[in-house]
Design a protein around this motif. Sequence first.
Motif, short mmCIF file in Angstrom:
data_model
loop_
_atom_site.label_atom_id
_atom_site.label_comp_id
_atom_site.label_asym_id
_atom_site.label_seq_id
_atom_site.Cartn_x
_atom_site.Cartn_y
_atom_site.Cartn_z
N LEU A 89 -77.74 13.70 -69.93
CA LEU A 89 -77.49 12.58 -70.86
C LEU A 89 -76.44 11.63 -70.27
O LEU A 89 -76.56 10.41 -70.40
CB LEU A 89 -77.04 13.11 -72.23
N LEU A 125 -85.61 14.67 -74.08
CA LEU A 125 -85.27 15.81 -73.21
C LEU A 125 -85.27 17.09 -74.05
O LEU A 125 -84.62 17.13 -75.10
CB LEU A 125 -83.88 15.58 -72.60
N ALA A 174 -77.95 19.73 -70.15
CA ALA A 174 -78.39 18.59 -70.99
C ALA A 174 -77.29 17.54 -71.07
O ALA A 174 -77.57 16.33 -70.95
CB ALA A 174 -78.77 19.09 -72.38
N ALA A 228 -81.34 14.73 -76.83
CA ALA A 228 -81.88 16.00 -76.30
C ALA A 228 -81.94 17.07 -77.38
O ALA A 228 -81.07 17.11 -78.27
CB ALA A 228 -81.01 16.50 -75.16
#
Length: 325
Positions: free
Chosen positions: A127, A76, A123, A135
């Motif tokens: 996650l 990511l 993020a 990420a």
Amino acid sequence: MTGSRLLGTGSALPERIVTNDELAAQIDTSDEWIVERTGIRQRHIAGDGETTATLATDAARKALDDAGLTPADIGLIVVATATPDNTFPATATKVQNALGCNGGIAFDVAAVCSGFLYAIATADSLLKTGMATRALVIGAETFSRILDWEDRTTCVLFGDGAGAVVLEAQGEGTQQASDAPGILASRLHADGAQHDLLYVDGGPSSTQTVGHLRMKGREVFRHAVVNLSDVLHEVIEDAGISAGDIDWIVPHQANKRILDATAKKLGIAPEKVVVTVDRHANTSAASVPLALDVARRDGRIKPGDLVMLEAMGGGFTWGASLLRV
Ligand code: ACO
């Protein structure tokens, strides 16, 4: 997954440094005025070949090195920026391609100076849902390219740069105690009614131009101190800590006077505030991860420290995140 923790940080600055005196040779300003009103002494300005994506990629590589990871470990990439290389595709996809880890998730977040706070909270949430395991969260800007270099009320305030962090999802039972490493709490806000106080007077759908930054600085200042101290109190309460437990505040670096006033309102000693605005000026979404990287690398922020990140910017948007590093 219950949350995410910080594995590494990195940053990148353009080679060229521009001092206040150099600006004073071109516009009606002075080193004395800029230092007294803002604390800024110099800024880095991107040169030929340096773009938001190249700075973001440099910062990302350093953060991966710091984390002991390779691009293949990343699923990511979120880039916070208001100065993308192109209107589309997202700068995050350029970073992904430059790193050579294509196939995962990559997108940009537009929340201007608080973009990194929006990006890290997004993020962290992704996650937690298991959408990715690790990420890269990057704040990167080339504000020099949207400044009106004849407007002394704005052009002296900003600079270019990038900062990046690597986050990793944590499994059940590894987090939640406030003494365990990880992101403990985040809050985000926006107030679209304040558009005219800080905006860019162009864009693809309105003028078909890039436009220039416009700001009513005095009013932005007033809102910044109130909004930031409110959101800091919210995050402190969510995390179940007290302001005195915070080891470091890593604020958005807009103006030394905003940093001082916000810390004072919270009852936090100025020595606990990481300041880079003197060297970097306001690098918008890059300023928080840049300052975080500086303070980790110079040994101020150590493993186990409780660190508060906070920012406010155009929109208005604002937010804060508390993490144990
Ligand atoms: N050099 C010399 N004089 C200047 C300059 C300059 N670069 N810029 C403005 N002046 C003059 C003005 O023209 C004015 O002159 P006048 O009294 O003859 O009209 C005088 O200085 C005072 O101007 P003010 O705008 O009232 O100055 P102030 O003390 O408010 O400082 C500043 C301006 C530094 C922009 C301040 O308001 C500020 O920092 N605001 C926050 C804005 C900010 O940081 N935004 C970033 C994004 S949002 C965020 O990150 C929170």
